[in-house]
Design an enzyme around this catalytic site. Sequence first.
Site, mmCIF file in Angstrom:
data_model
loop_
_atom_site.group_PDB
_atom_site.id
_atom_site.type_symbol
_atom_site.label_atom_id
_atom_site.label_comp_id
_atom_site.label_asym_id
_atom_site.label_seq_id
_atom_site.Cartn_x
_atom_site.Cartn_y
_atom_site.Cartn_z
ATOM 1 N N GLU A 177 53.681 42.502 49.187
ATOM 2 C CA GLU A 177 52.897 41.290 49.425
ATOM 3 C C GLU A 177 53.721 40.190 50.112
ATOM 4 O O GLU A 177 53.735 39.039 49.683
ATOM 5 C CB GLU A 177 52.264 40.826 48.115
ATOM 6 N N ASN A 198 55.937 33.054 45.093
ATOM 7 C CA ASN A 198 54.610 33.521 44.693
ATOM 8 C C ASN A 198 54.531 35.019 44.419
ATOM 9 O O ASN A 198 53.434 35.570 44.352
ATOM 10 C CB ASN A 198 53.582 33.147 45.771
ATOM 11 N N HIS A 402 41.260 48.318 35.685
ATOM 12 C CA HIS A 402 42.420 48.600 34.837
ATOM 13 C C HIS A 402 43.610 47.813 35.351
ATOM 14 O O HIS A 402 44.319 48.274 36.241
ATOM 15 C CB HIS A 402 42.793 50.084 34.885
ATOM 16 N N GLU A 472 49.091 46.736 44.078
ATOM 17 C CA GLU A 472 50.516 46.668 43.720
ATOM 18 C C GLU A 472 51.141 48.054 43.511
ATOM 19 O O GLU A 472 52.040 48.224 42.678
ATOM 20 C CB GLU A 472 50.747 45.799 42.464
ATOM 21 N N GLU A 490 45.919 48.099 48.100
ATOM 22 C CA GLU A 490 46.189 46.730 48.516
ATOM 23 C C GLU A 490 47.399 46.779 49.466
ATOM 24 O O GLU A 490 47.241 46.684 50.665
ATOM 25 C CB GLU A 490 46.453 45.856 47.297
ATOM 26 N N GLU A 496 43.832 36.909 48.130
ATOM 27 C CA GLU A 496 44.093 36.149 46.900
ATOM 28 C C GLU A 496 45.181 35.089 47.090
ATOM 29 O O GLU A 496 45.137 34.035 46.466
ATOM 30 C CB GLU A 496 44.469 37.093 45.760
HETATM 31 C C1 NOJ Z 1 46.478 41.192 41.292
HETATM 32 C C2 NOJ Z 1 45.427 41.818 42.135
HETATM 33 O O1 NOJ Z 1 45.840 41.925 43.472
HETATM 34 C C3 NOJ Z 1 44.169 40.995 41.999
HETATM 35 O O2 NOJ Z 1 43.168 41.481 42.871
HETATM 36 C C4 NOJ Z 1 43.728 40.993 40.565
HETATM 37 O O3 NOJ Z 1 42.634 40.108 40.424
HETATM 38 C C5 NOJ Z 1 44.836 40.523 39.631
HETATM 39 N N1 NOJ Z 1 46.054 41.208 39.917
HETATM 40 C C6 NOJ Z 1 44.475 40.768 38.182
HETATM 41 O O4 NOJ Z 1 44.414 42.146 37.929
HETATM 42 CA CA CA Z 2 48.027 41.765 44.457
#
Ligand code: NOJ
Ligand code: CA
Length: 691
Positions: A177, A198, A402, A472, A490, A496
């Site tokens: 990220e 971050n 999850h 992640e 991702e 986000e």
């Molecule tokens: C990080 C994820 O990228 C995000 O999409 C998710 O809402 C949060 N973790 C909580 O699981």
């Molecule tokens: Ca993430």
Amino acid sequence: MKKMIALWLPALLLLNLSGCKKDLVTSIESPSGEIKIEVFTLADGQAAYAVQYQGKMLVDTSGLAFEFRDDPPLINGLKITETTTRKFSETWEMPWGEQRFVDSHFNELKLAFAEKEGLKRKFDLVFRVYDDGLGFRFEFPEQENMGEVFITEERTEFNLTGDHKVWWTPGDWDISEHLYSTTRFSEIDALSKRNHPNLAQTHIPVNAVNTPVTMKTDDGVYLSFHEAALINYSSMTLAIDPEKLSMTTNLVGSWRDYKVEQKTPFNTPWRMIQIADRAGDLIESKLILNLNEPSKMEDTSWLKPLKYVGIWWEMHLDISTWAMAGGRHGATTDNALRYIDFAADNGIDALLIEGWNTGWEDWIGTANREGIYDFVTPYPDYDIEAVVNYGRARGVDIIMHHETSAAVTTYEQQLDTAYALIEHLGINAVKTGYVGTIIPEGEYHHNQFMVNHYQKVIETAARHKVAVNSHESAMASGLRRTWPNKFAMENIRGQEFNAWASDGGNPPEHLTIVPFTRMLAGPIDYTPGIFNIKLGPTKPDNQVNTTLAHQLALYVVLYSPIQMAADLPENYEGHPAFQFIKDVGVDWEQTRVLDGEIGEFVTIARQERETGNWFLGSVTNEDKRNITVRTDFLEPGFTYLARIYADAPDAHWFDNPTDYKIEEMEVTSQSSLNLLLAPGGGVAISFHKKN
Ligand code: NOJ
Ligand code: CA
């Protein structure tokens, strides 16, 4: 439809007596003859290769070696004992994807290497050369002096022939990220990316880059380096030598005194180089899938690409919380029913619900996150059966969530019960997540231990008929061909970050780089479609750094079979631009990258499988630009209704991001459209066949 020709050709072995550096040369060319690989041993008996493109050296003599914990390194004193070549040609069908049919044509060169003295260990080095690049891997057969091995490093070199322009992210063992940096190769400085405020976890031990890493030579050749079929091995980062203009594999490690544990027979992942004259060809290439094995899943008919909304953005905007304690719980039964109604009313297939299970009070910042989730116990204000049943009645699927908080042992212990619940509920998609440093301590998100974990999850999910959208986790490597329930990942600095990053969020150029870098690895869960660009009233200091039309274009530009309409229902209700999100396809018959330059702009058109309708998306960086699109991808002889969602003339990603206009016109395959993209802007077009 499946055509296959596999031809074994007589071994080709050429002796090169002129060079003193090389004592034995073997070469192979791509079907078009434009890419040529030479493989040989150096004077000290080290295996090496070089790549030429259109008659010019592209990857100069590069050595190959392995180092082991308990055994001497496998470097020098090698001889080539046998070479074989093979031609292969097939067309295979994707169960879902950017296109239905994929051509795979390659020439293969397989060289058997053996140590002349000592342990007399041996391996095969296999090169597959396609018109759009190449892959090579090491295949270690079962043998007397090589059984269980502990690899401390793989030293595969890529020696470049110039100080190319590079789009790179740091070689982080724990996270993908990061924003992309654009520099000359010699200026890559990954260590300056350490300690990002971050990131929930980050580990950048040396000056290395993560892959895919994409480059442009001064001659205008595009190159991208990555790996295919990452199975039971560590992810590869590429260590940078800025002086030698050289990259060497630096595998992701752990607390152990080795990086990979294996037992012969085994293969490494494919080391892959994409080569193109046009930036867009990198995206159109399916090399990474062609280097992966065909599907191991017999029945893929249940896998349905989908659009979804989520009880998700409201938590990132701090309107509600994942945790129930505090009284602002997002995942309540009532809220879920509200989202289901919204989805049903607008033809959205599914709803993701995060924060539905107990444990979120302790999910982050707690050192011992083991055991906080059991993945089966809902909070008392969330009636999971009632929600699923209501969704079913209204034709909306629920996507299970999850979040493991990177407590991997807990998740593995719960896998069977967790997936049994999913199956019992009739759910067939899950989003997984791994926020935080991995527990057990000393493991990293991209190492062999975790690669094996993700694989275990995919295979468990497949047994329960569940598609996985994973956050992640280790970078995609094309395994979706073999496990088509591996829907999206991702592996990116996603939307986000715009909600809460303290560094200003993702800059407008971000998504003009991503299609040529991260997207080469596979489908991305970026979560596009934010209409309330300024994120008021809860996030006055953050914003999405694009125009609204740019957000629409992302549904076509960024490929995913699980595509989110990420904003809140109230921001879509009654909004004319929402029509595009309702209309846009998620599964494609074909894809054309019409134009683009990395970091500047990209224009992609895709034809929807079921309907034959076309959709186009184009996004630009900070620069305003005019583009001309020839609609010659449309079927000749038909008239289409084009609905164009474009930036207003004075739109701007910061000053005026939500101003757009919708225009309708009739077009044919002969038409040409002149389109204006605002700074940080974009354009999205739907083409519906009329006659
Ligand atoms: C990080 C994820 O990228 C995000 O999409 C998710 O809402 C949060 N973790 C909580 O699981
Ligand atoms: Ca993430």
